[in-house]
Design an enzyme around this catalytic site. Sequence first.
Site, PDB file in Angstrom:
ATOM      1  CB  ALA A   1     -17.079   7.969  -3.821  1.00  0.00           C
ATOM      2  CG  ASP A   2     -19.198  10.152   1.043  1.00  0.00           C
ATOM      3  OD1 ASP A   2     -18.162  10.088   1.716  1.00  0.00           O
ATOM      4  OD2 ASP A   2     -19.670  11.220   0.639  1.00  0.00           O
ATOM      5  CB  THR A   3     -22.365   4.369  -0.353  1.00  0.00           C
ATOM      6  OG1 THR A   3     -23.246   5.493  -0.269  1.00  0.00           O
ATOM      7  CG2 THR A   3     -23.097   3.138   0.123  1.00  0.00           C
TER       8      THR A   3
END
Length: 394
Positions: A171-173
């Site tokens: 999700a961060d990526t």
Amino acid sequence: MTDLLSGIRVLDLTNVLAGPYCAYQLALLGADVIKVEGPQGGDLARQLGGSPKLNNAGMGASFLAQNAGKRSVMLDLKKDTDRGRFLDLVASADALVENFRPGVMKRLGLDYEMLRVVRPGLVYCAISGFGQSGPMRDNPAYDQIIQGLSGIMSITGTPETAPLRVGYPVADTLGGLVGAFSIAAALVRQKTSGEGAFLDVSMLECTLSALGWPVSNYLTAGVDPKPMGNENMTAAPSGAFRTGDGLINIAANKQEQFVTLCRLIGRPELASDPRFAERETRKQNRAALKVEIEDALASDPAAIWEETLNRAGVPAGRVLTIPQVLTEPQVLERQVTARFEDVAGMDGPLTVLRGGFMVDGTAPLPTRPPPVLGEHMDEVFASLPPRAKAKALT
């Protein structure tokens, strides 16, 4: 690096993963990325990673992963003197990216509306867990929180093991990639019309957008997505299979691929078996089909099957570990990594990953190692042209 964003200056006020990954992509495209870090240790990722020694030196492996090619300055944005220096930087910049909680930059008097006075046409990208509006806007958001809320965990694993977290911060990526994409697009408009932009990137929405297939199956077909382990809901045989030595992914999604697979594994009769003859019947009987295929695959190791199947047009690939994939000839030939010999805090060389693209046949590699906290203070501020000097807002 490449020169696609040559002449573009980006201020990176971000921490940990989504924001730094976003700015790293822009640095690989040739932008001059200046990382603006606080004096109390800088980016939190400097203390994160598998090496306690590097963490203590402020050069944690998590930081090293996505900050090569950047320059670092150290400013305390709560102090008037440093705020003035920061505004000098803003006046020289084309874009800015931050991933504070919504409202933090406004409380500092440094939000988009204030900064565009200093730099008309500024592209300002705010990456947050939930976006700048909505009832969850103020909630803290880490990758696993977003994975759970987005539905990813509900469809990851098997029916017996789900919900499971995806094994890396997906999700961060995704938030970082969407941020970089939107900044690059906004810069095109800036260079043609002079108009800036405020980009509101929500990690939750980025992740939902990437879940397009399972979400569409629910919204359009009324099918509630379920965890299927290594199986593919759209076809069979399509998933991971045991061989004589290790796992192999096979995606015989087309009828002709299935027929070829059956012939190559020495089981041509499977293609005419009523249970497996058509796509829908194969999906209904995927467990029985998998038993038959794995029994045949047991005769050879995964590497042999990979070569045999791919040569005949049946998509296949071994299931590798990270150490294994990094030594693959494909990865080595395409220069997926860059190596630096002398990096502060390290006793040996540093190898980092580049982005997932090439430009005109060349791999865009970072030209400098990840910076020490505040390493480029003198260099950056001495180079600001007189016209970039800005008065501190009062």
